[in-house]
Design a protein around this motif. Structure first.
Motif, PDB file in Angstrom:
ATOM      1  N   HIS A   1      31.647  17.711  66.874  1.00  0.00           N
ATOM      2  CA  HIS A   1      32.007  16.533  67.657  1.00  0.00           C
ATOM      3  C   HIS A   1      33.037  16.932  68.699  1.00  0.00           C
ATOM      4  O   HIS A   1      33.921  17.750  68.419  1.00  0.00           O
TER       5      HIS A   1
ATOM      6  N   TRP B   1      28.286  16.757  70.100  1.00  0.00           N
ATOM      7  CA  TRP B   1      28.184  15.301  70.185  1.00  0.00           C
ATOM      8  C   TRP B   1      29.516  14.688  70.605  1.00  0.00           C
ATOM      9  O   TRP B   1      30.534  14.944  69.980  1.00  0.00           O
TER      10      TRP B   1
ATOM     11  N   ILE C   1      32.223  11.859  70.700  1.00  0.00           N
ATOM     12  CA  ILE C   1      32.638  10.710  69.906  1.00  0.00           C
ATOM     13  C   ILE C   1      33.977  10.211  70.442  1.00  0.00           C
ATOM     14  O   ILE C   1      34.645  10.907  71.211  1.00  0.00           O
TER      15      ILE C   1
ATOM     16  N   PHE D   1      37.635  11.665  65.965  1.00  0.00           N
ATOM     17  CA  PHE D   1      37.563  13.116  66.046  1.00  0.00           C
ATOM     18  C   PHE D   1      38.348  13.815  64.936  1.00  0.00           C
ATOM     19  O   PHE D   1      39.426  13.371  64.556  1.00  0.00           O
TER      20      PHE D   1
END
Length: 153
Positions: A11, A55, A57, A62
């Motif tokens: 992420h 990805w 976020i 996080f």
């Protein structure tokens, strides 16, 4: 049954900033971008045997993670200079500096650590051809090579 790791996912808080790092610095090839899901998928080789998903976020969701990338001894020897050129700090296994490189004796392998723009711990790791020596823990690479009758070049 299981022969290795095909993919890993991280992420990030800014997909464009991450893309700049993974594509321009690490040289990974963008395989697919999904704007709606705010994700990029990167291939490590032309045969598409290994993939990294990144990805985006929200910052409050996080958390930092760790991924180790398979590498070669020769590439790890060159890694510190390469990352220095890109303004990226590297560290050895026990976080005592960029040198000396260390051998994780139970594997055995050498590695070098660095971080992506979100602070994920990334590692380049190369397996060594020697028998494991778990009783040694982590030792300087020069010491390991000397034990095996080799000199670092």
């Amino acid at each position: 049954m299981i022969y290795g790791l095909y993919e890993a996912h991280l992420h990030v808080t800014n997909l464009e900033r991450a893309a700049e790092f993974y594509e321009k610095v690490l040289g990974l090839k963008l395989g697919h971008h999904e704007e709606k899901r705010r994700a990029n998928f990167y291939f490590f080789d032309e045969n598409k045997n290994h993939m990294l998903g990144v990805w985006e976020i929200a910052p409050e969701q996080f958390r930092r993670e760790h991924v180790a990338f398979h590498s070669t001894v020769e590439d790890i020897k060159r890694a510190a200079a390469f990352f220095d050129e890109h303004g990226i700090e590297t560290r050895n296994f026990d976080n005592t500096g960029k040198t000396p490189l260390k051998v994780i004796a139970w594997m055995p392998a050498i590695s070098i650590f660095f971080k992506d723009p979100d602070g994920h711990s990334l590692e380049m790791l190369a397996m060594l051809p020697d028998e494991p020596k778990p009783e040694l823990g982590v030792v300087p690479w020069a010491e390991w090579e000397a034990m095996h009758g080799r000199e670092l070049t």
